[in-house]
Design an enzyme around this catalytic site. Structure first.
Site, PDB file in Angstrom:
ATOM      1  CE  LYS A 175      -3.027   3.199   1.178  1.00  0.00           C
ATOM      2  NZ  LYS A 175      -2.235   4.409   1.443  1.00  0.00           N
ATOM      3  CD  GLU A 250      12.532   3.853   9.276  1.00  0.00           C
ATOM      4  OE1 GLU A 250      12.626   4.854  10.016  1.00  0.00           O
ATOM      5  OE2 GLU A 250      12.404   3.937   8.051  1.00  0.00           O
ATOM      6  CG  LEU A 251       7.512   4.361  13.817  1.00  0.00           C
ATOM      7  CD1 LEU A 251       6.779   4.377  15.139  1.00  0.00           C
ATOM      8  CD2 LEU A 251       6.545   4.255  12.643  1.00  0.00           C
ATOM      9  CB  CYS A 284      13.638   8.441   8.755  1.00  0.00           C
ATOM     10  SG  CYS A 284      14.497   6.967   8.170  1.00  0.00           S
TER      11      CYS A 284
END
Length: 481
Positions: A175, A250-251, A284
């Site tokens: 997605k 994984e932020l 990130c």
């Protein structure tokens, strides 16, 4: 690639499918809509889930080496399309052409590494407490997995998730982010061309709030892999709670770039400019906050500003140093952080707004920006910026740098510049982050491990540990009496 608007379809159960509602896709350099994709219905999401579930049994029972060979065929089908995907990434995501080629090459590396791991999937045999018996620990796939991808690396994140998911025997529904879904649809064409069995990879587009949440909440889903913001990760955790679905998150984070007074100043300057403005600051693990010792602060700031002023911004197809941000909303947030920080007393050294000129009147443009005189409580030091803005905080000691870094509730990465090996060893032990770059600029090796501590994530990706994240353990007590 022509900017004539093109409509793409989703790839579900080996078939191309559409929906009545569409999502427009904009070129971030111009703001013009160049494509559209389906805004899929929940029924279509259910069809993708059912397809993945149907394909799972036969896929996971294939020998791992056969699954690996499927991945290698996918790699071979991708290789001739390097120029096509690179230009598509520029058009859809806004990164420079050179960065886009790098992303394509990374995608091949992710898939190839996973394929080559097929013969290295390991379990254990432990001594039993009983005669004529063995205790096995097998590693088995979770089942149907969901790969939710961020907008900053629309192709590489697919490779990063699909490779380990498939080689370990899982099926996956991809997605993509609403802002960058076209690359995923083009990837699905290659999946079909490579002959990946239907249902093993499904690609579905739509709203993260509606379609994404529906996929995540389904009892069919056994593992959710997300690359995204902390807020998105928190929403995922709430959504999977009822079914106790496994997650790999994984932020976000805010990487400190610590420069101590014994650092190699010129190398640190070069490294921070590369590590902050790569992909328009939308990585990130970008250097998000400089913490520079007071003995070096003035000279460091002067040299950084000189280099940043030399960065070129423009048409990403022409390979400037930096292209546009992906979304207008993200850019508005970046500017609000900058203006709030200046109002609080920071000094604007360079940048601070949209570049001048007709070429920048449309699209999501922002100048490479440096803020000095920042204190740790100002907005640019508190918030993850995810844009081309470098705040510089002056510190008086190494201990102060550790305290500022560790008091955050996120912990993805950190940079440390010093030539004192005792400090290095202490920092490795004490910094509460998933990755420490010591005298190093931004990088990510395929064989490494990319993970966050605290609110920056659960689990991780890349290398042998990333592959293991797609396997769960099964104990077998094998009695032969």
């Amino acid at each position: 690639m022509s900017e004539t608007q093109q409509h793409y379809q989703c790839y579900i159960d080996g078939e191309w499918t559409d929906s009545a509602q569409k999502l427009a896709v904009e070129n971030p350099a111009t703001g013009e809509v160049f494509a559209s994709v389906p805004d899929c219905t929940l029924d279509q999401a259910d069809a993708a889930l059912a397809s993945s579930q149907q394909a799972l049994q036969s896929w996971k029972l294939l020998p791992a080496i056969e699954r690996g060979r499927h991945l290698l065929r996918l790699v071979e089908a991708l290789k001739p399309k390097r120029d096509h995907f690179a230009r598509l990434l520029v058009l859809e995501q806004g990164k420079t052409l050179n960065e886009a080629y790098g992303e394509f090459d990374d995608t091949l590396n992710y898939l190839t590494y996973s394929a080559e791991a097929a013969r290295r999937l390991e379990g254990n045999i432990f001594p039993s407490d009983s005669p004529n018996e063995q205790l096995w620990i097998e590693k088995v796939p979770f089942g149907v997995t969901i790969g939710l991808c961020a907008f900053n690396y629309p192709l590489a994140l697919i490779g990063r998730k699909v490779g380990p998911a498939l080689v370990t025997g899982n099926t996956m529904i991809i997605k993509p982010h609403e802002a960058t879904p076209v690359t995923a649809m083009e990837f699905a064409k290659v999946v079909e061309e490579a002959g990946i069995p239907k249902g093993v990879i499904n690609v579905i587009s739509g709203s993260g709030i509606a379609v994404g949440e529906h996929l995540v909440k389904s009892p069919i889903t056994q593992l959710v892999s997300l690359t995204g913001s902390i807020r998105a990760g928190q929403a995922i955790c709430r959504s999977v709670a009822e079914n106790v679905t496994a997650v790999s998150l994984e932020l976000g984070g805010k990487a400190s770039f610590i420069v101590l007074d014994d650092a190699d100043l010129d190398k640190a300057v070069d490294a921070v400019v590369i590590s902050r403005y790569a992909n328009c600051g939308q990585v990130c693990i970008c250097a998000e906050l400089v913490l520079v010792h007071e003995n070096l602060a003035a000279e460091f700031t002067r040299k950084v500003v000189e280099k940043v002023k030399q960065l070129t911004v423009g048409n990403p197809m022409e390979n400037p140093n930096m292209g546009p941000s992906v979304t207008a909303q993200g850019l508005d947030r970046v500017d609000s952080i900058v203006q709030e920080t200046i109002s609080a007393g920071a000094k604007l050294e360079c940048g601070g707004g949209r570049p001048e000129g007709e070429a920048f009147t449309k699209g999501n443009w922002y100048q490479p920006t440096v803020l000095s005189g920042v204190t740790a409580d100002m907005a640019a030091a508190r918030e993850e910026i995810f844009g081309p803005v470098l705040p510089i905080v002056t510190i008086s000691s190494y201990e102060e740098a550790v305290e500022i870094t560790n008091r955050r509730n996120d912990g993805l990465s950190c940079y440390l510049w010093t030539n004192n090996y005792r400090t290095i060893m202490d920092a490795i032990a004490r910094l509460e982050v998933g990755t420490v770059f010591v005298n190093k600029q931004i990088v990510g090796y395929i064989q490494g491990y990319h993970s966050g501590h605290k609110r920056s994530g659960i689990g991780g990706e890349d290398g042998i540990y990333g592959i293991e994240g797609y396997l769960q353990k099964r104990a077998v007590y094998l009695n032969c009496n």
